[in-house]
Write a protein that holds these residues in place. Structure first.
Motif, PDB file in Angstrom:
ATOM      1  N   ILE A   1      36.198  43.285  96.265  1.00  0.00           N
ATOM      2  CA  ILE A   1      35.284  42.497  95.614  1.00  0.00           C
ATOM      3  C   ILE A   1      36.153  41.799  94.356  1.00  0.00           C
ATOM      4  O   ILE A   1      35.943  40.333  94.147  1.00  0.00           O
ATOM      5  CB  ILE A   1      34.017  43.406  94.944  1.00  0.00           C
ATOM      6  N   ASN A   2      36.959  42.337  93.716  1.00  0.00           N
ATOM      7  CA  ASN A   2      37.787  41.612  92.636  1.00  0.00           C
ATOM      8  C   ASN A   2      38.672  40.746  93.230  1.00  0.00           C
ATOM      9  O   ASN A   2      38.737  39.573  92.855  1.00  0.00           O
ATOM     10  CB  ASN A   2      38.459  42.701  91.976  1.00  0.00           C
ATOM     11  N   PHE A   3      39.375  41.155  94.449  1.00  0.00           N
ATOM     12  CA  PHE A   3      40.019  40.026  95.249  1.00  0.00           C
ATOM     13  C   PHE A   3      39.288  38.816  95.633  1.00  0.00           C
ATOM     14  O   PHE A   3      39.833  37.683  95.563  1.00  0.00           O
ATOM     15  CB  PHE A   3      40.654  40.654  96.468  1.00  0.00           C
ATOM     16  N   ILE A   4      37.941  38.777  96.057  1.00  0.00           N
ATOM     17  CA  ILE A   4      37.203  37.913  96.294  1.00  0.00           C
ATOM     18  C   ILE A   4      37.005  36.818  95.234  1.00  0.00           C
ATOM     19  O   ILE A   4      36.990  35.738  95.327  1.00  0.00           O
ATOM     20  CB  ILE A   4      36.091  38.168  97.046  1.00  0.00           C
ATOM     21  N   GLU A   5      36.938  37.486  94.079  1.00  0.00           N
ATOM     22  CA  GLU A   5      36.599  36.700  92.824  1.00  0.00           C
ATOM     23  C   GLU A   5      38.097  36.005  92.256  1.00  0.00           C
ATOM     24  O   GLU A   5      37.766  34.777  91.934  1.00  0.00           O
ATOM     25  CB  GLU A   5      36.238  37.582  91.565  1.00  0.00           C
ATOM     26  N   VAL A   6      39.073  36.690  92.829  1.00  0.00           N
ATOM     27  CA  VAL A   6      40.360  35.918  92.332  1.00  0.00           C
ATOM     28  C   VAL A   6      40.535  34.636  93.363  1.00  0.00           C
ATOM     29  O   VAL A   6      40.733  33.481  92.921  1.00  0.00           O
ATOM     30  CB  VAL A   6      41.444  36.890  92.722  1.00  0.00           C
ATOM     31  N   ILE A   7      40.276  34.855  94.550  1.00  0.00           N
ATOM     32  CA  ILE A   7      40.522  33.766  95.464  1.00  0.00           C
ATOM     33  C   ILE A   7      39.485  32.634  95.450  1.00  0.00           C
ATOM     34  O   ILE A   7      39.638  31.485  95.608  1.00  0.00           O
ATOM     35  CB  ILE A   7      40.821  34.317  97.059  1.00  0.00           C
ATOM     36  N   GLN A   8      38.450  33.114  94.937  1.00  0.00           N
ATOM     37  CA  GLN A   8      37.283  32.047  94.684  1.00  0.00           C
ATOM     38  C   GLN A   8      37.538  31.142  93.731  1.00  0.00           C
ATOM     39  O   GLN A   8      37.239  30.046  93.867  1.00  0.00           O
ATOM     40  CB  GLN A   8      35.835  32.851  94.285  1.00  0.00           C
ATOM     41  N   ARG A   9      38.138  31.747  92.698  1.00  0.00           N
ATOM     42  CA  ARG A   9      38.706  30.626  91.479  1.00  0.00           C
ATOM     43  C   ARG A   9      39.568  29.621  91.905  1.00  0.00           C
ATOM     44  O   ARG A   9      39.627  28.423  91.387  1.00  0.00           O
ATOM     45  CB  ARG A   9      39.170  31.508  90.487  1.00  0.00           C
ATOM     46  N   LEU A  10      40.351  29.841  93.162  1.00  0.00           N
ATOM     47  CA  LEU A  10      41.428  28.996  93.855  1.00  0.00           C
ATOM     48  C   LEU A  10      40.972  27.941  94.793  1.00  0.00           C
ATOM     49  O   LEU A  10      41.407  27.013  95.298  1.00  0.00           O
ATOM     50  CB  LEU A  10      42.582  29.570  94.167  1.00  0.00           C
ATOM     51  N   LEU A  11      39.752  28.210  95.358  1.00  0.00           N
ATOM     52  CA  LEU A  11      39.233  27.529  96.384  1.00  0.00           C
ATOM     53  C   LEU A  11      38.367  26.240  95.883  1.00  0.00           C
ATOM     54  O   LEU A  11      37.701  26.291  94.862  1.00  0.00           O
ATOM     55  CB  LEU A  11      38.430  28.551  97.306  1.00  0.00           C
ATOM     56  N   ASP A  12      38.345  25.143  96.805  1.00  0.00           N
ATOM     57  CA  ASP A  12      37.699  24.061  96.598  1.00  0.00           C
ATOM     58  C   ASP A  12      36.161  24.213  96.749  1.00  0.00           C
ATOM     59  O   ASP A  12      35.119  24.020  95.927  1.00  0.00           O
ATOM     60  CB  ASP A  12      38.061  22.965  97.233  1.00  0.00           C
ATOM     61  N   SER A  13      35.794  25.083  97.505  1.00  0.00           N
ATOM     62  CA  SER A  13      34.334  25.308  98.234  1.00  0.00           C
ATOM     63  C   SER A  13      34.000  26.803  98.050  1.00  0.00           C
ATOM     64  O   SER A  13      35.047  27.692  98.472  1.00  0.00           O
ATOM     65  CB  SER A  13      34.109  24.840  99.664  1.00  0.00           C
ATOM     66  N   PRO A  14      33.061  27.047  97.515  1.00  0.00           N
ATOM     67  CA  PRO A  14      32.683  28.730  97.211  1.00  0.00           C
ATOM     68  C   PRO A  14      32.555  29.450  98.477  1.00  0.00           C
ATOM     69  O   PRO A  14      32.082  28.885  99.673  1.00  0.00           O
ATOM     70  CB  PRO A  14      31.402  28.615  96.314  1.00  0.00           C
ATOM     71  N   LEU A  15      32.937  30.712  98.245  1.00  0.00           N
ATOM     72  CA  LEU A  15      32.513  31.625  99.676  1.00  0.00           C
ATOM     73  C   LEU A  15      31.195  32.150  99.392  1.00  0.00           C
ATOM     74  O   LEU A  15      30.589  32.286  98.322  1.00  0.00           O
ATOM     75  CB  LEU A  15      33.603  32.854  99.562  1.00  0.00           C
ATOM     76  N   THR A  16      30.365  32.494 100.453  1.00  0.00           N
ATOM     77  CA  THR A  16      29.103  33.021 100.406  1.00  0.00           C
ATOM     78  C   THR A  16      29.270  34.298  99.633  1.00  0.00           C
ATOM     79  O   THR A  16      30.173  35.311  99.935  1.00  0.00           O
ATOM     80  CB  THR A  16      28.830  33.516 102.063  1.00  0.00           C
ATOM     81  N   ARG A  17      28.446  34.454  98.721  1.00  0.00           N
ATOM     82  CA  ARG A  17      28.325  35.635  98.008  1.00  0.00           C
ATOM     83  C   ARG A  17      28.168  37.130  98.798  1.00  0.00           C
ATOM     84  O   ARG A  17      27.210  37.064  99.479  1.00  0.00           O
ATOM     85  CB  ARG A  17      27.493  35.486  97.031  1.00  0.00           C
ATOM     86  N   VAL A  18      28.877  38.143  98.360  1.00  0.00           N
ATOM     87  CA  VAL A  18      28.631  39.344  98.751  1.00  0.00           C
ATOM     88  C   VAL A  18      27.514  40.044  97.998  1.00  0.00           C
ATOM     89  O   VAL A  18      27.873  40.238  96.754  1.00  0.00           O
ATOM     90  CB  VAL A  18      29.895  40.289  98.686  1.00  0.00           C
ATOM     91  N   SER A  19      26.378  40.341  98.377  1.00  0.00           N
ATOM     92  CA  SER A  19      25.235  40.849  97.745  1.00  0.00           C
ATOM     93  C   SER A  19      24.831  42.260  97.877  1.00  0.00           C
ATOM     94  O   SER A  19      24.586  42.929  96.966  1.00  0.00           O
ATOM     95  CB  SER A  19      24.103  39.695  97.823  1.00  0.00           C
ATOM     96  N   ARG A  20      24.778  42.534  99.397  1.00  0.00           N
ATOM     97  CA  ARG A  20      24.111  43.877  99.494  1.00  0.00           C
ATOM     98  C   ARG A  20      24.547  44.335 100.971  1.00  0.00           C
ATOM     99  O   ARG A  20      25.261  43.632 101.520  1.00  0.00           O
ATOM    100  CB  ARG A  20      22.653  43.846  99.520  1.00  0.00           C
TER     101      ARG A  20
END
Length: 200
Positions: free
Chosen positions: A77-96
């Motif tokens: 979850i933390n790693f996704i937040e890290v790469i999210q900040r570096l990408l041009d388009s957002p990844l689909t949120r991990v919710s449940r």
């Protein structure tokens, strides 16, 4: 050791998000081993040449390598937040659901331990370079018998050295040998049930 790259195929049905996570981890570990050709091949799955310049790809992998210590011991979850900040388009949120449970309970260093680094054909390998490989026989050389605490009191989440040694012993398919300079006689019963102790 289970292959978490196979498990993620079931846990995360979002192909795009899964691809970014898996290719990023593989590219990071390949680049850290100076396998740059293979690393950029993985990154093409995220940054196809038809859409992105090579400078964007280089910027991305450099940022991840420079920030390695900030995520290597944390969950995905933390790693996704890290790469999210570096990408041009957002990844689909991990919710449940199962996917959230997988990303919360799986750590970056557990995933990276499943990666097979290619083109290393030497008979002797460091623990780091043995990631993803299996061998009939494995010899783990420790500097002190105190380092055997990863067997007696494992702390795989909190202790990096314990995780590294666990990776080493998990490579053995048939026989595992652990060499220590000495073993306290009072500790022998703790190991003799599962290990044959040989004194040289």
């Amino acid at each position: 050791m289970e292959n978490l790259f196979e498990k993620i195929l079931v846990a995360d049905t979002n192909k795009d998000r899964r691809q970014v996570v898996c290719s990023s981890i593989k590219a990071i570990e390949l680049a850290r081993e100076k396998k740059f050709k293979e690393a950029f091949k993985e990154l093409e799955k995220i940054f196809p040449k038809s859409k992105y310049s090579i400078s964007k790809t280089i910027e991305y992998i450099l940022a991840l390598i420079e920030g390695y210590e900030s995520y290597q011991n944390k969950n995905l979850i933390n790693f996704i937040e890290v790469i999210q900040r570096l990408l041009d388009s957002p990844l689909t949120r991990v919710s449940r659901g199962n996917v959230k449970e997988f990303y919360e309970s799986t750590f970056y260093n557990q995933m990276s331990a499943c990666i097979n680094i290619p083109d290393d054909m030497s008979k002797n390998k460091t623990i780091h370079k043995s990631k993803g490989d299996e061998f009939n026989n494995v010899l783990l050389v420790l500097e002190s018998y105190k380092e055997l605490d990863f067997i007696l009191s494992p702390k795989l989440v909190d202790d990096e050295e314990h995780r590294i040694r666990y990776v080493a012993v998990s490579r053995a398919k048939e026989r595992l040998f652990i060499s220590v300079p000495s073993l306290d006689i009072t500790d022998e019963p703790k190991f003799s049930e599962h290990f044959e102790i040989v004194r040289c």
